[in-house]
Scaffold this motif. Sequence first.
Motif, PDB file in Angstrom:
ATOM      1  N   UNK A 127       3.569  10.703  -6.434  1.00 55.82           N
ATOM      2  CA  UNK A 127       4.886  11.193  -6.901  1.00 55.82           C
ATOM      3  C   UNK A 127       4.834  11.306  -8.406  1.00 55.82           C
ATOM      4  N   UNK A 128       3.865  10.463  -9.029  1.00 62.57           N
ATOM      5  CA  UNK A 128       3.797  10.396 -10.574  1.00 62.57           C
ATOM      6  C   UNK A 128       2.625  11.103 -10.909  1.00 62.57           C
ATOM      7  N   UNK A 129       1.856  11.596 -10.065  1.00 64.14           N
ATOM      8  CA  UNK A 129       0.518  12.007 -10.494  1.00 64.14           C
ATOM      9  C   UNK A 129      -0.136  11.114 -11.641  1.00 64.14           C
ATOM     10  N   UNK A 130      -0.175   9.771 -11.084  1.00 69.11           N
ATOM     11  CA  UNK A 130      -0.674   8.743 -11.758  1.00 69.11           C
ATOM     12  C   UNK A 130      -2.178   8.490 -11.476  1.00 69.11           C
ATOM     13  N   UNK A 131      -2.950   8.209 -12.834  1.00 67.04           N
ATOM     14  CA  UNK A 131      -4.336   7.846 -12.665  1.00 67.04           C
ATOM     15  C   UNK A 131      -3.977   6.439 -12.952  1.00 67.04           C
ATOM     16  N   UNK A 132      -4.561   5.546 -12.125  1.00 65.56           N
ATOM     17  CA  UNK A 132      -4.520   4.089 -12.378  1.00 65.56           C
ATOM     18  C   UNK A 132      -5.057   3.784 -13.724  1.00 65.56           C
ATOM     19  N   UNK A 133      -5.755   4.504 -14.239  1.00 65.21           N
ATOM     20  CA  UNK A 133      -6.448   3.903 -15.583  1.00 65.21           C
ATOM     21  C   UNK A 133      -5.396   4.130 -16.597  1.00 65.21           C
ATOM     22  N   UNK A 134      -4.346   4.713 -16.419  1.00 63.87           N
ATOM     23  CA  UNK A 134      -3.393   4.835 -17.467  1.00 63.87           C
ATOM     24  C   UNK A 134      -2.070   3.743 -17.316  1.00 63.87           C
ATOM     25  N   UNK A 172      -7.335  -4.431  -4.785  1.00 68.09           N
ATOM     26  CA  UNK A 172      -8.475  -3.990  -3.817  1.00 68.09           C
ATOM     27  C   UNK A 172      -8.209  -2.352  -4.029  1.00 68.09           C
ATOM     28  N   UNK A 173      -7.252  -1.620  -4.618  1.00 71.73           N
ATOM     29  CA  UNK A 173      -7.205  -0.314  -4.718  1.00 71.73           C
ATOM     30  C   UNK A 173      -8.367   0.119  -5.642  1.00 71.73           C
ATOM     31  N   UNK A 174      -8.888   1.460  -5.383  1.00 68.38           N
ATOM     32  CA  UNK A 174      -9.674   2.078  -6.462  1.00 68.38           C
ATOM     33  C   UNK A 174      -8.934   2.169  -7.864  1.00 68.38           C
ATOM     34  N   UNK A 175      -9.730   1.700  -8.570  1.00 64.38           N
ATOM     35  CA  UNK A 175      -9.373   1.862 -10.024  1.00 64.38           C
ATOM     36  C   UNK A 175      -8.349   0.848 -10.435  1.00 64.38           C
ATOM     37  N   UNK A 191       1.023  -1.075  -0.191  1.00 62.08           N
ATOM     38  CA  UNK A 191       0.228   0.001   0.055  1.00 62.08           C
ATOM     39  C   UNK A 191       0.887   1.186  -0.035  1.00 62.08           C
ATOM     40  N   UNK A 192       1.829   1.170   0.921  1.00 60.44           N
ATOM     41  CA  UNK A 192       2.828   2.251   0.885  1.00 60.44           C
ATOM     42  C   UNK A 192       3.609   2.596  -0.447  1.00 60.44           C
ATOM     43  N   UNK A 193       3.963   1.482  -0.996  1.00 59.83           N
ATOM     44  CA  UNK A 193       4.665   1.607  -2.252  1.00 59.83           C
ATOM     45  C   UNK A 193       3.764   1.988  -3.400  1.00 59.83           C
ATOM     46  N   UNK A 194       2.733   1.695  -3.437  1.00 59.70           N
ATOM     47  CA  UNK A 194       1.768   2.156  -4.451  1.00 59.70           C
ATOM     48  C   UNK A 194       1.266   3.411  -4.457  1.00 59.70           C
ATOM     49  N   UNK A 195       0.896   3.808  -3.076  1.00 62.27           N
ATOM     50  CA  UNK A 195       0.651   5.379  -2.790  1.00 62.27           C
ATOM     51  C   UNK A 195       1.670   6.133  -3.385  1.00 62.27           C
ATOM     52  N   UNK A 196       2.840   5.813  -3.001  1.00 66.24           N
ATOM     53  CA  UNK A 196       4.067   6.702  -3.449  1.00 66.24           C
ATOM     54  C   UNK A 196       4.011   6.728  -4.848  1.00 66.24           C
ATOM     55  N   UNK A 197       4.075   5.509  -5.706  1.00 68.56           N
ATOM     56  CA  UNK A 197       3.759   5.546  -7.029  1.00 68.56           C
ATOM     57  C   UNK A 197       2.854   6.561  -7.708  1.00 68.56           C
ATOM     58  N   UNK A 245      10.741   6.838  -9.675  1.00 68.16           N
ATOM     59  CA  UNK A 245      10.850   5.420  -9.466  1.00 68.16           C
ATOM     60  C   UNK A 245      10.927   5.100  -7.882  1.00 68.16           C
ATOM     61  N   UNK A 246       9.831   4.778  -6.971  1.00 68.76           N
ATOM     62  CA  UNK A 246       9.900   4.584  -5.652  1.00 68.76           C
ATOM     63  C   UNK A 246      10.627   3.446  -5.044  1.00 68.76           C
ATOM     64  N   UNK A 247      11.598   3.856  -4.328  1.00 64.38           N
ATOM     65  CA  UNK A 247      12.386   2.902  -3.709  1.00 64.38           C
ATOM     66  C   UNK A 247      12.516   3.260  -2.247  1.00 64.38           C
TER      67      UNK A 247
END
Length: 128
Positions: free
Chosen positions: A36-43, A66-69, A27-33, A108-110
């Motif tokens: 930080x990338x202003x990413x819409x999961x539909x992309x 389980x995450x939205x979108x 969850x922390x890793x995907x939140x950061x993704x 790139x979240x590490x």
Amino acid sequence: MEWQVRAIRGATTVRENSIDAIREAVTELLDELETRNQLDPEQIISTTFSVTRDLDAVFPAAIARERPHWQNVPLLDVQQMYVKGSLERCIRFLVHVNFPSHKTQVHHPYLRGAKNLRPDWSLTSLNH
């Protein structure tokens, strides 16, 4: 608008092989993704997660789903190749994304113990 396929790498570690610990780290890793990338999961075109052989309590893809979108994102879990002395309890991902072609910076979240895998990417955004 023109689009370009970009790949984003990232990784984190977990404190123990448990559903709760893996859920927290993913969850922390995907939140950061996303943040930080202003990413819409539909992309997102697709995501591959790899885990070290010491993690088998839950699939990271099941947590992502389980995450939205994220329900329609093709997800795959694989076991990371074992190399003696490599980082333990590590989750990595490779995400392929459709970004507007004018977007030149990718983060790139590490996180956690994985920061040492790519110290050049752990806190900075890069031009690609």
